[in-house]
Design an enzyme around this catalytic site. Structure first.
Site, short mmCIF file in Angstrom:
data_model
loop_
_atom_site.label_atom_id
_atom_site.label_comp_id
_atom_site.label_asym_id
_atom_site.label_seq_id
_atom_site.Cartn_x
_atom_site.Cartn_y
_atom_site.Cartn_z
N ASN A 23 0.80 -1.31 0.10
CA ASN A 23 -0.03 0.00 -0.19
C ASN A 23 0.65 1.13 0.10
O ASN A 23 0.38 2.35 -0.13
CB ASN A 23 -1.11 0.01 1.18
CG ASN A 23 -2.22 -1.02 0.84
OD1 ASN A 23 -2.26 -1.32 -0.33
ND2 ASN A 23 -3.04 -1.55 1.81
N ARG A 92 -7.03 -0.68 -7.62
CA ARG A 92 -7.79 0.49 -6.71
C ARG A 92 -7.01 1.62 -6.61
O ARG A 92 -7.29 2.83 -6.87
CB ARG A 92 -8.11 -0.18 -5.30
CG ARG A 92 -8.46 0.95 -4.32
CD ARG A 92 -9.92 0.84 -4.21
NE ARG A 92 -10.34 2.14 -3.27
CZ ARG A 92 -11.53 2.77 -3.41
NH1 ARG A 92 -12.31 2.52 -4.39
NH2 ARG A 92 -11.85 3.67 -2.68
N CYS A 116 -10.26 -4.61 -4.99
CA CYS A 116 -11.20 -5.45 -4.10
C CYS A 116 -12.67 -5.10 -3.88
O CYS A 116 -12.70 -3.73 -3.68
CB CYS A 116 -10.46 -5.71 -2.75
SG CYS A 116 -8.70 -6.79 -2.92
N ARG A 121 -16.92 1.85 -2.16
CA ARG A 121 -15.59 2.41 -1.89
C ARG A 121 -15.72 3.90 -2.68
O ARG A 121 -15.03 3.92 -3.48
CB ARG A 121 -14.51 1.56 -2.13
CG ARG A 121 -14.45 0.13 -1.70
CD ARG A 121 -13.43 -0.70 -1.89
NE ARG A 121 -12.03 -0.16 -1.29
CZ ARG A 121 -10.87 -0.74 -1.62
NH1 ARG A 121 -10.76 -1.93 -2.45
NH2 ARG A 121 -9.65 -0.24 -0.90
N ILE A 123 -14.93 7.85 -3.73
CA ILE A 123 -13.80 8.67 -3.56
C ILE A 123 -14.16 9.93 -3.35
O ILE A 123 -13.39 10.95 -3.81
CB ILE A 123 -12.80 8.31 -4.94
CG1 ILE A 123 -13.48 8.75 -6.18
CG2 ILE A 123 -12.12 7.04 -4.88
CD1 ILE A 123 -12.66 8.97 -7.24
N ASP A 124 -15.05 10.40 -2.86
CA ASP A 124 -15.59 11.84 -2.64
C ASP A 124 -14.71 12.58 -2.03
O ASP A 124 -14.58 13.84 -2.25
CB ASP A 124 -17.05 11.89 -2.03
CG ASP A 124 -16.90 11.03 -0.58
OD1 ASP A 124 -16.73 9.84 -0.75
OD2 ASP A 124 -17.23 11.62 0.18
N GLN A 125 -13.89 12.14 -1.17
CA GLN A 125 -13.10 12.96 -0.43
C GLN A 125 -11.59 13.30 -1.02
O GLN A 125 -11.35 14.35 -0.92
CB GLN A 125 -12.74 11.98 1.17
CG GLN A 125 -13.67 12.07 1.93
CD GLN A 125 -14.65 13.13 2.29
OE1 GLN A 125 -14.08 14.15 2.86
NE2 GLN A 125 -15.90 13.14 2.20
N ILE A 326 -14.66 -0.17 9.02
CA ILE A 326 -14.13 0.44 7.98
C ILE A 326 -14.97 -0.10 6.93
O ILE A 326 -15.42 0.79 5.89
CB ILE A 326 -12.56 0.02 7.82
CG1 ILE A 326 -11.87 0.37 8.96
CG2 ILE A 326 -11.96 1.10 6.77
CD1 ILE A 326 -11.57 1.77 9.58
N ARG A 396 -1.81 -10.15 -6.32
CA ARG A 396 -1.91 -8.46 -6.17
C ARG A 396 -0.93 -7.87 -5.06
O ARG A 396 -0.65 -6.86 -5.12
CB ARG A 396 -3.30 -7.90 -6.03
CG ARG A 396 -4.05 -8.21 -7.48
CD ARG A 396 -5.60 -7.34 -7.57
NE ARG A 396 -5.04 -6.21 -6.97
CZ ARG A 396 -5.96 -5.61 -5.64
NH1 ARG A 396 -6.97 -6.46 -5.49
NH2 ARG A 396 -5.82 -4.45 -5.06
N1 EPU Z 1 -14.00 6.33 2.02
C1 EPU Z 1 -15.29 7.44 1.79
N2 EPU Z 1 -14.78 8.34 0.87
C2 EPU Z 1 -13.55 8.53 0.31
C3 EPU Z 1 -12.71 7.58 0.62
C4 EPU Z 1 -12.89 6.74 1.59
O1 EPU Z 1 -16.33 7.41 2.18
O2 EPU Z 1 -13.35 9.45 -0.54
C5 EPU Z 1 -14.18 5.55 3.19
C6 EPU Z 1 -14.29 4.19 2.44
O3 EPU Z 1 -15.26 3.66 2.19
C7 EPU Z 1 -13.75 3.34 3.80
C8 EPU Z 1 -13.11 4.38 4.55
O4 EPU Z 1 -13.57 5.65 4.30
O5 EPU Z 1 -15.15 3.13 4.56
C9 EPU Z 1 -11.63 4.31 4.51
O6 EPU Z 1 -11.25 3.92 3.15
P1 EPU Z 1 -9.75 4.46 2.81
O7 EPU Z 1 -9.85 5.80 1.86
O8 EPU Z 1 -8.98 4.75 3.87
O9 EPU Z 1 -9.27 3.17 2.06
P2 EPU Z 1 -8.37 3.15 0.74
O10 EPU Z 1 -7.35 4.39 0.70
O11 EPU Z 1 -9.31 3.24 -0.40
C10 EPU Z 1 -6.55 1.79 1.70
C11 EPU Z 1 -5.79 0.36 1.44
C12 EPU Z 1 -6.79 -0.87 1.67
C13 EPU Z 1 -7.09 -0.65 3.26
C14 EPU Z 1 -7.82 0.82 3.45
C15 EPU Z 1 -8.09 1.07 4.81
C16 EPU Z 1 -4.54 0.94 -0.47
C17 EPU Z 1 -4.30 1.09 -1.87
N3 EPU Z 1 -5.61 0.55 0.02
O12 EPU Z 1 -7.71 1.71 0.90
O13 EPU Z 1 -6.19 -1.90 1.44
O14 EPU Z 1 -8.21 -1.50 3.54
O15 EPU Z 1 -6.78 1.78 3.21
O16 EPU Z 1 -6.89 0.92 5.88
O17 EPU Z 1 -3.69 1.65 0.31
C18 EPU Z 1 -5.71 -4.13 1.14
O18 EPU Z 1 -4.59 -3.77 1.29
O19 EPU Z 1 -6.48 -5.21 0.94
C19 EPU Z 1 -6.76 -2.96 0.92
C20 EPU Z 1 -7.94 -3.14 0.79
#
Ligand code: EPU
Length: 428
Positions: A23, A92, A116, A121, A123-125, A326, A396
């Protein structure tokens, strides 16, 4: 396409070396786009997400050398080529191309990311951050179009603590005009790793690893050499499998502080653990106590280890509850574990595990990366042979899984899927 086969029920011993963090890697590689001269990243894991990102950088004109875990990216000839389809949809983390390309070219077209399926999931933020910096962001036929005349620093409060949004906003802000402040930022070690690379490239970032990050934009970033941090989730997976089937396993190249929540839970279950500088020794427990876990943002218990941990909990005496705050729907592994005789029910965001049970080998399917890790651990615990399809998910994120497990004495091998199995996979 392959399947994995595991002849389980045998104890493992020995030493396993942890690879560089997936990550981090998936953010560090896009971050190289922001430089004007070659960037070298050492210690990258050999996983398919890294290969995909390498070819995406080549698609936009980058020259990329990757061998012996070291990648050198020369970004000087890159152009803001639209990437609405193709490989971006396979992972992702292709969303990091948005922040990096916006930061360098002030424009980007990137297809909505894949990865996954863990429930919604959004990406609004990320988008909120890009807009605050002055970009216009539109979704046109499944691709995100980002455009800005110039990027200007802003104060951005994240409504949800998000690893991806925190890193993506950093990428877009390092070459913006003036100061950006990210409030309610995520604090994961991977964020510090990306900030370290960007700082070595000449960026001015303070506070990475806390919930307020300050970035003072600079005009240019230059090449540098960076060593990636070890993968705390891969390390955690080996810690869990060491607890489940180990008779003394040494995990090497690990930062124990990154896994304090997991180590505390394993100790609570009765697993003997010794931590050293960059090593952790997992001893054998004769019985396991049931424990409850609740996933939280760092430094809480990582959602990415919830699925592997559930397999271990099938050996614990009593009832354990795993709650994922989460990703409330990250439970696709449970049906597969049930096929292997696990006694688990899912209620809302929680899985309730009753044990101990004797897991039995079965044909199961990995629906996502960490579900795959959970099934590998279950297969190592189970009596008989377990056959896991959906191995592309595992590839992956787990570098040389078969070789590393063989090194610990496991009987695990890959076989090609038959034509019928390929058909079944396509229809599923
Ligand atoms: N979320 C929002 N809006 C956003 C972004 C996130 O509502 O714009 C929500 C998500 O739906 C979730 C929470 O915020 O409920 C946390 O999501 P986060 O953005 O932190 O996750 P991510 O960055 O998409 C990374 C890892 C994931 C890991 C999560 C949480 C990467 C590429 N992926 O995802 O890793 O589960 O952080 O720690 O860094 C994995 O390695 O298997 C994996 C899925």
């Amino acid at each position: 396409m392959d399947k994995l086969k595991i002849a389980g029920g045998y104890p493992l011993t020995g030493t396993v070396r942890i690879s560089g963090a997936k990550n981090s890697a998936v953010a560090l590689i896009p971050a190289t786009i922001l430089a004007d001269s070659p960037v070298t990243i050492e210690g990258l894991p050999e996983i398919s997400d890294v290969e995909l990102l390498k070819s995406l950088l080549e698609e936009i004109g980058g020259s990329v050398q990757f061998s012996n875990h070291e990648m050198t990216v020369d970004p000087s000839s890159m152009i803001s080529m639209p990437l609405p389809n193709g490989k971006v949809k396979k992972l992702r983390a292709s969303y990091y191309l948005m922040g990096a390309m916006l930061g360098r070219f002030k424009k980007a077209v990137i297809g909505l990311p894949g990865g996954c399926h863990l429930g919604p999931r959004p990406i609004d933020q990320h988008i909120k951050g890009f807009e605050a910096l002055g970009a216009s962001v539109t979704n046109e036929q499944g691709a995100i179009y980002l455009r800005a005349d110039e990027l200007v620093g802003a104060r951005i409060y994240l409504d949800v603590v998000s690893v991806g949004a925190t890193i993506n906003i950093m990428l877009a802000a390092v070459r913006a005009k003036g100061r950006t402040i990210i409030e309610n930022a995520a604090k994961e070690p991977e964020i510090i790793d990306v900030a370290t690379l960007l700082t070595n490239m000449g960026a001015k970032i303070k506070g990475a690893g806390t919930d307020v990050i300050r970035i003072d934009g600079v005009d240019e970033l230059h090449g540098c050499r960076h060593t990636i941090i070890p993968d705390r989730i891969e390390a955690g997976t080996y810690l869990i499998l060491g607890a489940a089937v180990g008779e003394g396993i040494l995990i090497d190249n690990i930062i124990p502080q990154h896994l304090e929540s997991l180590i505390a839970k394993l100790r609570e279950m009765g697993v003997p653990i010794e931590t050293k500088d960059d090593q952790v020794f997992v001893g054998k427990a004769d019985t396991f106590k049931a424990v409850d876990i609740k996933t939280l943002v760092y430094p809480g218990f990582p959602t990415d280890l919830q699925q592997p941990f559930t397999s271990l909990l099938t050996k614990a005496e009593g009832t354990s509850v795993v709650t994922d705050t989460i990703y409330g729907a990250r439970f696709k592994h449970i049906d597969e574990l049930r096929r292997m005789n696990a006694n688990i029910k899912v209620e809302g965001r929680s899985a309730i595990i009753s044990g101990p049970v004797k897991l039995q080998g079965a044909k199961v399917k990995a629906s996502d990366l960490r579900a795959g890790a959970s099934l590998v651990i279950a297969g190592l615990i189970a009596e008989g042979v377990t056959e896991i399809t959906g191995v592309d998910h595992i590839d992956r994120g787990y570098s040389h899984l078969v070789e590393k497990l063989e090194g610990l004495g496991a009987t695990i091998w890959r076989e090609q899927l038959s034509k019928e199995e390929m058909e079944q996979m396509k229809q599923a």
